[in-house]
Design a protein around this motif. Structure first.
Motif, PDB file in Angstrom:
ATOM      1  N   ILE A 103       0.853  -1.192   0.000  1.00  0.00           N
ATOM      2  CA  ILE A 103       0.000   0.000   0.000  1.00  0.00           C
ATOM      3  C   ILE A 103       0.884   1.236   0.000  1.00  0.00           C
ATOM      4  CG2 ILE A 103      -1.707   1.329   1.308  1.00  0.00           C
ATOM      5  CD1 ILE A 103      -2.685  -1.377   2.469  1.00  0.00           C
ATOM      6  N   LEU A 104       0.565   2.178  -0.868  1.00  0.00           N
ATOM      7  CA  LEU A 104       1.267   3.457  -0.923  1.00  0.00           C
ATOM      8  C   LEU A 104       0.338   4.533  -0.389  1.00  0.00           C
ATOM      9  CD1 LEU A 104       3.683   5.211  -1.766  1.00  0.00           C
ATOM     10  CD2 LEU A 104       2.639   5.387  -4.041  1.00  0.00           C
ATOM     11  N   VAL A 155      -5.539   4.459   6.934  1.00  0.00           N
ATOM     12  CA  VAL A 155      -4.375   3.689   6.490  1.00  0.00           C
ATOM     13  C   VAL A 155      -4.006   2.658   7.556  1.00  0.00           C
ATOM     14  CG1 VAL A 155      -1.912   3.815   5.920  1.00  0.00           C
ATOM     15  CG2 VAL A 155      -3.497   5.530   5.001  1.00  0.00           C
ATOM     16  N   ALA A 156      -3.971   3.080   8.807  1.00  0.00           N
ATOM     17  CA  ALA A 156      -3.610   2.177   9.899  1.00  0.00           C
ATOM     18  C   ALA A 156      -4.599   1.010  10.001  1.00  0.00           C
ATOM     19  CB  ALA A 156      -3.558   2.945  11.215  1.00  0.00           C
ATOM     20  N   GLN A 157      -5.877   1.301   9.870  1.00  0.00           N
ATOM     21  CA  GLN A 157      -6.883   0.242   9.950  1.00  0.00           C
ATOM     22  C   GLN A 157      -6.753  -0.738   8.790  1.00  0.00           C
ATOM     23  OE1 GLN A 157     -10.600   2.362  10.134  1.00  0.00           O
ATOM     24  NE2 GLN A 157     -10.151   3.240  12.130  1.00  0.00           N
ATOM     25  N   LEU A 158      -6.543  -0.218   7.594  1.00  0.00           N
ATOM     26  CA  LEU A 158      -6.398  -1.086   6.426  1.00  0.00           C
ATOM     27  C   LEU A 158      -5.131  -1.926   6.521  1.00  0.00           C
ATOM     28  CD1 LEU A 158      -7.882  -1.855   3.885  1.00  0.00           C
ATOM     29  CD2 LEU A 158      -6.672  -0.047   2.683  1.00  0.00           C
ATOM     30  N   GLN A 159      -4.062  -1.346   7.041  1.00  0.00           N
ATOM     31  CA  GLN A 159      -2.811  -2.096   7.197  1.00  0.00           C
ATOM     32  C   GLN A 159      -2.999  -3.224   8.206  1.00  0.00           C
ATOM     33  OE1 GLN A 159      -0.324  -2.605   9.698  1.00  0.00           O
ATOM     34  NE2 GLN A 159       0.958  -3.666   8.215  1.00  0.00           N
ATOM     35  N   LEU A 188      -2.238  -0.817  -4.101  1.00  0.00           N
ATOM     36  CA  LEU A 188      -3.255   0.126  -3.627  1.00  0.00           C
ATOM     37  C   LEU A 188      -2.587   1.447  -3.290  1.00  0.00           C
ATOM     38  CD1 LEU A 188      -6.172   0.800  -2.689  1.00  0.00           C
ATOM     39  CD2 LEU A 188      -5.484  -0.006  -0.413  1.00  0.00           C
ATOM     40  N   ILE A 189      -3.132   2.528  -3.827  1.00  0.00           N
ATOM     41  CA  ILE A 189      -2.694   3.880  -3.477  1.00  0.00           C
ATOM     42  C   ILE A 189      -3.805   4.496  -2.648  1.00  0.00           C
ATOM     43  CG2 ILE A 189      -2.075   6.185  -4.313  1.00  0.00           C
ATOM     44  CD1 ILE A 189      -1.235   4.824  -6.978  1.00  0.00           C
ATOM     45  N   ILE A 190      -3.442   5.052  -1.496  1.00  0.00           N
ATOM     46  CA  ILE A 190      -4.410   5.757  -0.660  1.00  0.00           C
ATOM     47  C   ILE A 190      -4.030   7.234  -0.663  1.00  0.00           C
ATOM     48  CG2 ILE A 190      -5.402   6.032   1.642  1.00  0.00           C
ATOM     49  CD1 ILE A 190      -4.719   3.102   2.179  1.00  0.00           C
ATOM     50  N   THR A 191      -4.999   8.075  -0.963  1.00  0.00           N
ATOM     51  CA  THR A 191      -4.779   9.515  -0.987  1.00  0.00           C
ATOM     52  C   THR A 191      -6.014  10.223  -0.463  1.00  0.00           C
ATOM     53  OG1 THR A 191      -4.076  11.362  -2.377  1.00  0.00           O
ATOM     54  CG2 THR A 191      -5.593   9.801  -3.377  1.00  0.00           C
ATOM     55  N   GLY A 192      -5.849  11.480  -0.131  1.00  0.00           N
ATOM     56  CA  GLY A 192      -6.981  12.273   0.325  1.00  0.00           C
ATOM     57  C   GLY A 192      -7.688  12.924  -0.854  1.00  0.00           C
TER      58      GLY A 192
END
Length: 149
Positions: free
Chosen positions: A5-6, A22-26, A113-117
């Motif tokens: 995950i990025l 992010v923490a929950q998904l990790q 997976l890229i996570i962004t706001g």
């Protein structure tokens, strides 16, 4: 499930909301997390009154100033890295166009997976597009755009 995950982050007050996601998904996926914060190059000129744009004696975007911005970003990201149990080797602070650097990193490092706001763009930014929109439409992997409250 996701393996890498990025987290593409800005250094603003809304990032803690996204960090929680992010923490929950990790925790759920046990995926490797990389964090990227892109520094956009600053212009090498400034407004010089009646003569328009005049190059400065020490350009704002000089290598020394970009290094200072990089060090400040690294210091600001260290608490996040500690919270997510990420080593400094997984903190990435490139200089360049934001969406291009994020997409290049994702492709080169097999990010799935890229996570962004997402800030919900308005007016002129809606016409020009946003970083989240550019990532969403160009990424070769999944993208999670977390709506900032």
């Amino acid at each position: 499930m996701y393996k890498h995950i990025l987290f593409a982050t800005e250094l603003n007050e809304q990032k803690s909301y996204i960090e929680d996601k992010v923490a929950q998904l990790q925790q759920f996926t046990k995926a490797k997390i990389s964090i990227i914060h892109v520094i956009e190059p600053l212009p090498t000129a400034y407004y010089g009154g009646a003569f328009g744009v005049v190059p400065g004696p020490d350009p704002i975007g000089s290598l020394g100033n970009e290094k200072i911005l990089e060090e400040r970003a690294k210091e600001a990201l260290k608490p996040l890295a500690k919270r997510l149990n990420i080593t400094e080797q997984n903190l990435h602070i490139p200089i360049g166009h934001i969406s291009e650097k994020i997409l290049a990193f994702a492709e080169k490092n097999n990010v799935d997976l890229i996570i962004t706001g997402s800030h919900g763009v308005h007016g002129l930014r809606l016409l020009l597009g946003s970083t989240a929109n550019a990532i969403l439409h160009s990424a070769k992997c999944d993208v999670l755009a977390v709506r900032c409250k």
